[in-house]
Each structure stands twice: as structure tokens, then as C-alpha cells.
Write a protein that holds these residues in place. Structure first.
Motif, PDB file in Angstrom:
ATOM      1  N   ILE A   1       0.817  -1.333   0.071  1.00  0.00           N
ATOM      2  CA  ILE A   1       0.014  -0.151   0.011  1.00  0.00           C
ATOM      3  C   ILE A   1       0.956   1.262  -0.230  1.00  0.00           C
ATOM      4  CG2 ILE A   1      -1.533   1.464   1.301  1.00  0.00           C
ATOM      5  CD1 ILE A   1      -2.773  -1.390   2.293  1.00  0.00           C
ATOM      6  N   GLU A   2       1.951   1.109   0.725  1.00  0.00           N
ATOM      7  CA  GLU A   2       2.848   2.446   0.968  1.00  0.00           C
ATOM      8  C   GLU A   2       3.355   2.659  -0.518  1.00  0.00           C
ATOM      9  OE1 GLU A   2       6.642   4.113   3.873  1.00  0.00           O
ATOM     10  OE2 GLU A   2       5.891   1.951   3.612  1.00  0.00           O
ATOM     11  N   LYS A   3       4.010   1.398  -0.802  1.00  0.00           N
ATOM     12  CA  LYS A   3       4.804   1.536  -2.405  1.00  0.00           C
ATOM     13  C   LYS A   3       3.704   2.219  -3.276  1.00  0.00           C
ATOM     14  CE  LYS A   3       6.921  -1.090  -5.709  1.00  0.00           C
ATOM     15  NZ  LYS A   3       7.489  -2.494  -6.343  1.00  0.00           N
ATOM     16  N   CYS A   4       2.522   1.774  -3.351  1.00  0.00           N
ATOM     17  CA  CYS A   4       1.449   2.152  -4.516  1.00  0.00           C
ATOM     18  C   CYS A   4       1.326   3.867  -4.302  1.00  0.00           C
ATOM     19  CB  CYS A   4       0.375   1.522  -4.378  1.00  0.00           C
ATOM     20  SG  CYS A   4       0.454  -0.257  -4.922  1.00  0.00           S
TER      21      CYS A   4
ATOM     22  N   ILE B   1      -3.508   2.475  -8.134  1.00  0.00           N
ATOM     23  CA  ILE B   1      -4.574   2.765  -7.375  1.00  0.00           C
ATOM     24  C   ILE B   1      -5.458   1.370  -7.246  1.00  0.00           C
ATOM     25  CG2 ILE B   1      -6.971   3.959  -7.395  1.00  0.00           C
ATOM     26  CD1 ILE B   1      -5.809   6.158  -8.849  1.00  0.00           C
ATOM     27  N   HIS B   2      -5.482   0.507  -8.116  1.00  0.00           N
ATOM     28  CA  HIS B   2      -6.006  -0.750  -8.106  1.00  0.00           C
ATOM     29  C   HIS B   2      -5.447  -1.587  -7.185  1.00  0.00           C
ATOM     30  CE1 HIS B   2      -8.184  -4.425  -9.122  1.00  0.00           C
ATOM     31  NE2 HIS B   2      -6.866  -5.145  -9.247  1.00  0.00           N
ATOM     32  N   ASP B   3      -4.057  -1.594  -7.357  1.00  0.00           N
ATOM     33  CA  ASP B   3      -3.173  -2.510  -6.247  1.00  0.00           C
ATOM     34  C   ASP B   3      -3.176  -2.004  -4.742  1.00  0.00           C
ATOM     35  OD1 ASP B   3      -2.527  -3.763  -8.506  1.00  0.00           O
ATOM     36  OD2 ASP B   3      -0.604  -3.048  -8.690  1.00  0.00           O
ATOM     37  N   LEU B   4      -3.382  -0.540  -4.674  1.00  0.00           N
ATOM     38  CA  LEU B   4      -3.407   0.023  -3.328  1.00  0.00           C
ATOM     39  C   LEU B   4      -4.755  -0.562  -2.786  1.00  0.00           C
ATOM     40  CD1 LEU B   4      -2.723   3.594  -2.294  1.00  0.00           C
ATOM     41  CD2 LEU B   4      -4.885   2.542  -1.551  1.00  0.00           C
ATOM     42  N   ARG B   5      -5.668  -0.514  -3.532  1.00  0.00           N
ATOM     43  CA  ARG B   5      -7.136  -0.879  -2.850  1.00  0.00           C
ATOM     44  C   ARG B   5      -7.140  -2.381  -2.782  1.00  0.00           C
ATOM     45  NH1 ARG B   5     -11.294   2.453  -2.878  1.00  0.00           N
ATOM     46  NH2 ARG B   5     -12.772   1.037  -3.760  1.00  0.00           N
ATOM     47  N   VAL B   6      -6.834  -3.059  -3.559  1.00  0.00           N
ATOM     48  CA  VAL B   6      -6.742  -4.666  -3.261  1.00  0.00           C
ATOM     49  C   VAL B   6      -6.025  -5.112  -1.884  1.00  0.00           C
ATOM     50  CG1 VAL B   6      -5.880  -6.950  -4.169  1.00  0.00           C
ATOM     51  CG2 VAL B   6      -7.231  -5.227  -5.634  1.00  0.00           C
ATOM     52  N   ASN B   7      -4.899  -4.422  -1.829  1.00  0.00           N
ATOM     53  CA  ASN B   7      -4.053  -4.892  -0.631  1.00  0.00           C
ATOM     54  C   ASN B   7      -4.752  -4.269   0.261  1.00  0.00           C
ATOM     55  OD1 ASN B   7      -1.309  -6.181  -1.261  1.00  0.00           O
ATOM     56  ND2 ASN B   7      -1.598  -4.717  -2.918  1.00  0.00           N
ATOM     57  N   TYR B   8      -5.356  -3.169   0.672  1.00  0.00           N
ATOM     58  CA  TYR B   8      -6.032  -2.559   1.602  1.00  0.00           C
ATOM     59  C   TYR B   8      -7.161  -3.514   2.152  1.00  0.00           C
ATOM     60  CZ  TYR B   8      -9.372   0.395   4.277  1.00  0.00           C
ATOM     61  OH  TYR B   8     -10.355   0.723   5.275  1.00  0.00           O
ATOM     62  N   LYS B   9      -7.816  -4.030   1.120  1.00  0.00           N
ATOM     63  CA  LYS B   9      -8.885  -5.008   1.404  1.00  0.00           C
ATOM     64  C   LYS B   9      -8.375  -6.238   2.036  1.00  0.00           C
ATOM     65  CE  LYS B   9     -12.053  -3.027  -2.538  1.00  0.00           C
ATOM     66  NZ  LYS B   9     -12.437  -3.262  -3.682  1.00  0.00           N
ATOM     67  N   LYS B  10      -7.339  -6.963   1.594  1.00  0.00           N
ATOM     68  CA  LYS B  10      -6.935  -8.036   1.828  1.00  0.00           C
ATOM     69  C   LYS B  10      -6.387  -7.966   3.546  1.00  0.00           C
ATOM     70  CE  LYS B  10      -4.676  -9.996  -2.235  1.00  0.00           C
ATOM     71  NZ  LYS B  10      -3.387 -10.614  -2.722  1.00  0.00           N
TER      72      LYS B  10
END
Length: 268
Positions: free
Chosen positions: A17-20, A33-42
Motif C-alpha cells: 500500500i505504501e509503495k503504491c 490505485i487498483h493495487d493499493l485498494r486490493v492490498n487494503y481490502k486484503k
């Protein structure tokens, strides 16, 4: 599963999330943005699982991380919405409205940048890790699954609108994210036993996601109406809205039927 393994999951996905988030300002690449949100949901699904474990502390998503997620979500929604306006070739016919909509996207980008700047990842990561339980037992996975499936079954009893479909999607995604953490982060099969219809769930989530995007697009389209738009532009927006609403209603009818046919069995 020992505490060290739990920390690894949290560290890995908060790190992503930090990297994104560091890559976003300037380009606001949709994939970031997609990767950030997916990792947040995980992370969110993982903490919901751990909350059921004996000895877990005050586990919750920190407010600033939650705010970052929502601000990036606004940017993502508007990017997809404006992209779709271009694909249906209406953008060239509504210049004043497009100017206003692009200004709104810029405002959301500014808010997201500020949310990134005030998010101290090391501090929030420390707060999460502090609340982790000493271990995660297999029966906690079962308890998590039972709660999610029970909630889905309750919704299925009387599901009849888009809100119900959105709620079902969120519950299924929690299940899928936990399964993927087991497989990808730990390289183990899901400890709760074999899931009988994982592909069916993934396909359903994808269809529900498309429906959710359509609902959002209609909502954002309505915000395009303003005094800056002349009557011709308003007519263009109203015509497009009518088409999208018809598409949404058709999707909703189909999805309400499909979710009733979901096979939510799980081999415990």
C-alpha cells in the motif's frame, strides 16, 4: 499459525500500500490505485479474521489508512467514469460538463495527495502489529467462514435491490481474500477445508463488480448536470443516463437471480 507469520502478512500488504501510494502523485496510474485498494481490502479481511481469535487486541484499520483508501477510491471511480464517457463518444458533445467533471477529478487527486502526505505508515503498522494475537488457529478460519456464509444466506433470503448485491459482493470478497492470503502469502491450502465453488464465487464477484461500476457511473453522471451546461449538453446527459439506467436494471434482475443460485457449501 504463529504470530510471526501474521506479522509477515500485515507487513507485506501494508508495504505494498505504501509503495503504491508513493507512486501515485503525478501520474495517478489506475493500476497503482487498483493495487493499493486490493492490498487494503486484503489487510481489512485479514484483520476481520484475526478479530475472532482469542487474545487479539484492538484490531481495526487505522483512520488515516481508511481515509487514504476512500480518497483513492474517489479518484479511481472518476477515472473509470470519464474513460467510459469517452468510449461512448459523448465526451466531445458536452465540453462544458467535461470541463467541470475533470475539475472534480483534479480536486479528488489533490485530496488523495494530502491523504498520502499525512499517512505515517511506520506508525500505523506498529499500531496494527501491537494488536495481533499470539497465534491463529484453524478453527478460527472455520468461524470466520461460518459467519460470512451465514450473513450471505440471510441476505439471500430477501435480496431484491442493489444494496443487497453490494453487501453480498463485500462478504464474498472477504472470503476470497482470506483464501488467497493462505495460498499466496503462506503457500498453504485454506486451513478450513476445501471450498467447493471458488471459481463460481470469483466469477460472481467479477459480475457484481461490473454492476457496482455501472451504479457508480450513473451516480456520477447525475453530478454532471450544472448551470454551466447548455440544454443540448443536458439532453445528451439525460439520454445517456436513460440508457445506463436500463442497462443497470437488466443487470440487477439477472444478478438477483444468479445470487439465489449460488452454491455456498463449504467442506468443514
Amino acid at each position: 499459525m504463529k504470530r510471526e507469520a501474521l506479522e509477515e502478512v500485515v507487513n507485506r500488504h501494508i508495504g505494498k500500500i505504501e509503495k503504491c501510494s508513493r507512486q501515485l502523485p503525478g501520474s495517478f496510474d489506475q493500476e497503482d490505485i487498483h493495487d493499493l485498494r486490493v492490498n487494503y481490502k486484503k489487510v481489512r479481511a485479514f484483520l476481520r479474521l484475526l478479530q475472532l481469535e482469542k487474545g487479539a487486541g484492538d484490531l481495526d484499520i487505522p483512520a488515516k489508512l481508511k481515509s487514504l483508501y476512500h480518497h483513492c477510491g474517489h479518484v479511481r471511480d472518476w477515472q473509470l467514469f470519464l474513460d467510459e464517457l469517452h468510449t461512448v463518444a459523448v465526451a466531445a458533445k458536452i465540453p462544458a460538463c467535461m470541463h467541470r467533471l475533470n475539475q472534480q477529478l483534479f480536486t479528488y487527486k489533490e485530496q488523495a495527495v494530502y491523504a498520502i502526505e499525512i499517512t505515517h505508515f511506520k506508525k500505523l503498522l506498529h499500531g496494527i502489529v501491537k494488536g495481533l494475537p499470539r497465534q491463529l488457529h484453524d478453527n478460527t478460519f472455520n468461524k470466520f467462514m461460518q459467519q460470512k456464509i451465514a450473513a450471505i444466506h440471510i441476505l439471500l433470503l430477501a435480496a431484491d435491490n442493489e444494496k443487497d448485491l453490494h453487501s453480498i459482493r463485500k462478504l464474498i470478497k472477504d472470503i476470497i481474500y482470506i483464501m488467497r492470503i493462505c495460498e499466496s502469502d503462506w503457500g498453504i491450502p485454506f486451513p478450513g477445508g476445501e471450498w467447493k465453488s471458488e471459481k463460481e464465487l470469483s466469477d460472481m464477484v467479477s459480475e457484481l463488480g461490473d454492476f457496482n461500476d455501472r451504479c457508480l457511473a450513473i451516480s456520477l453522471l447525475q453530478s454532471g448536470y450544472s448551470d454551466d451546461c447548455d440544454n443540448d449538453e443536458k439532453d445528451q446527459l439525460q439520454e445517456l443516463q436513460s440508457i445506463w439506467v436500463q442497462q443497470k436494471e437488466k443487470q440487477q434482475r439477472q444478478l438477483l437471480q444468479l445470487v439465489q443460485e449460488l452454491h455456498m457449501e463449504h467442506a468443514y
